[in-house]
Design an enzyme around this catalytic site. Sequence first.
Site, mmCIF file in Angstrom:
data_model
loop_
_atom_site.group_PDB
_atom_site.id
_atom_site.type_symbol
_atom_site.label_atom_id
_atom_site.label_comp_id
_atom_site.label_asym_id
_atom_site.label_seq_id
_atom_site.Cartn_x
_atom_site.Cartn_y
_atom_site.Cartn_z
ATOM 1 N N TYR A 148 6.255 0.316 -1.207
ATOM 2 C CA TYR A 148 7.839 1.683 -1.369
ATOM 3 C C TYR A 148 6.700 3.060 -0.562
ATOM 4 C CZ TYR A 148 9.852 4.878 -3.666
ATOM 5 O OH TYR A 148 10.630 6.724 -3.307
ATOM 6 N N ASP A 249 -0.320 4.939 3.448
ATOM 7 C CA ASP A 249 0.266 5.806 2.824
ATOM 8 C C ASP A 249 -0.677 5.038 1.464
ATOM 9 O OD1 ASP A 249 1.786 6.470 0.966
ATOM 10 O OD2 ASP A 249 3.794 5.570 1.185
ATOM 11 N N LYS A 277 0.521 12.403 -4.952
ATOM 12 C CA LYS A 277 0.091 12.058 -6.908
ATOM 13 C C LYS A 277 -0.832 13.212 -6.891
ATOM 14 C CE LYS A 277 3.428 8.587 -7.070
ATOM 15 N NZ LYS A 277 3.644 7.640 -6.140
#
Length: 455
Positions: A148, A249, A277
């Site tokens: 994702y 990522d 994050k």
Amino acid sequence: MTQTPSKTSQSEALFARARTVTPGGVNSPVRAFKSVGGTPRFIREAHGAYLTDADGTRYIDYIGSWGPMILGHDHPAVREAISDALQYGTSFGAPGEREVQLAELVTRLTGAGKVRFTSSGTEATMSALRLARGFTGRKLIVKFRGNYHGHADGLLVEAGSGLMTNMDGQLGESAPSSAGVPEEYASLTLVSEYNDPAALDTLMAERGTDVAAVIFEPVVGNAGVLIPTPEFLAALHRVQAVGALLIADEVMTGFRLSLNGATGLLGLKPDLTCWGKIIGGGLPVGAYGGRSDVMDFVSPQGPVYQAGTLSGNPLAMAAGLATLRALEADAGIYDGLESYTSQLAGGLKTLAAEAGVPISVNQIGSMLTPFFVDAPHGTVRNYAQAARSDTATFGRWFQELLARGIYWAPSQFESIFVSASHTPTELDATLEAARAAFGSLKTTSLASTQEGVTP
Ligand SMILES: *Cc1c(COP(=O)(O)O)cnc(C)c1O
């Protein structure tokens, strides 16, 4: 179910109100508890390793806001940094010193030449791909099944947890995994199998010279935790030989698996890296960065446009700076996280075996997923193997934990996140609850066959 309804009446009332004004009652799908059933807890406050819901029930938190809260909630240094920044105004729409400080810190810790801040991980990956296309003049991108990378159109193809959890059975071969994504966009995204070096080599041999970038989760969190093999990492680096950019990522793994993320831990050499994050310490921040010759293609220096009204926001920069500085200042922090999480993993393995419940645990640093599947520990390596998990049993186990004050990730296909605020007290309480939860699975499985599925 055996929980007393009165314990969740405030959350139920809020959820009912929320559903009338927000799709599904939540602002991000996995929060809705759709795959595990029951009422999502509306959270009132969070301190250290604990969440308190609207009914006043306290939980040991293993979500950590899905990753950012590596220091624990409401960390004094982060709170002070935000309060301090607050005195000077909340947004300028002009550059400020904190953006320079955070960029200097991030480039120093990660070895990136230059970095650009955004307000979310989605913006970071989306922008990194536009940059890769602008830099290489090529159109195609390659991603891996079950990874994702946020919800940009071209990345919602075979895309990980939220979709595995909420749109079960609607995934198709290389098809968009969301309505509203034109097939034409999806056709520019090629999908390969994670941990399959031969498949990647073959794909790159056929299409490699049209591939702008290969984007990957260096440790997958979004199909549950999947750990890359050294052979797969080697194949990833071979894509650079045909002129495709390698994009790590690290939105989830950055500053979590080490001060230099999975890149540092696994010795990766990506051309570009995306963060999110933890880099915002609980406020909205994303970033992408890497090779300076590539980053200089970004506007206003170069021809690839990318912008953001709130990018580099002073409060968000302050929270990110305080978080990264605290991580850097505490030399033992990653060892402590690893130690807690490996003890948790070991405990779960033992308790599941004692209860006769087949699970397969993947754990690295402070990331952990117990897949409810009958396979040796550490052998779940790709999407297909993860998808074999018994999600109904996982859902019951989740509910049993929640009823005992443990807030686990409400989906089989997620990592949990341990924070530096988790101590042996929380570890013992978690394992005690897990023992009872595993033990009760046989009885509840009987009951739920009679009652049907969880509401
Ligand atoms: C969370 C996540 C994203 C998206 O970040 P948002 O801030 O939610 O947009 C992208 N990539 C990975 C690996 C993630 O875990």
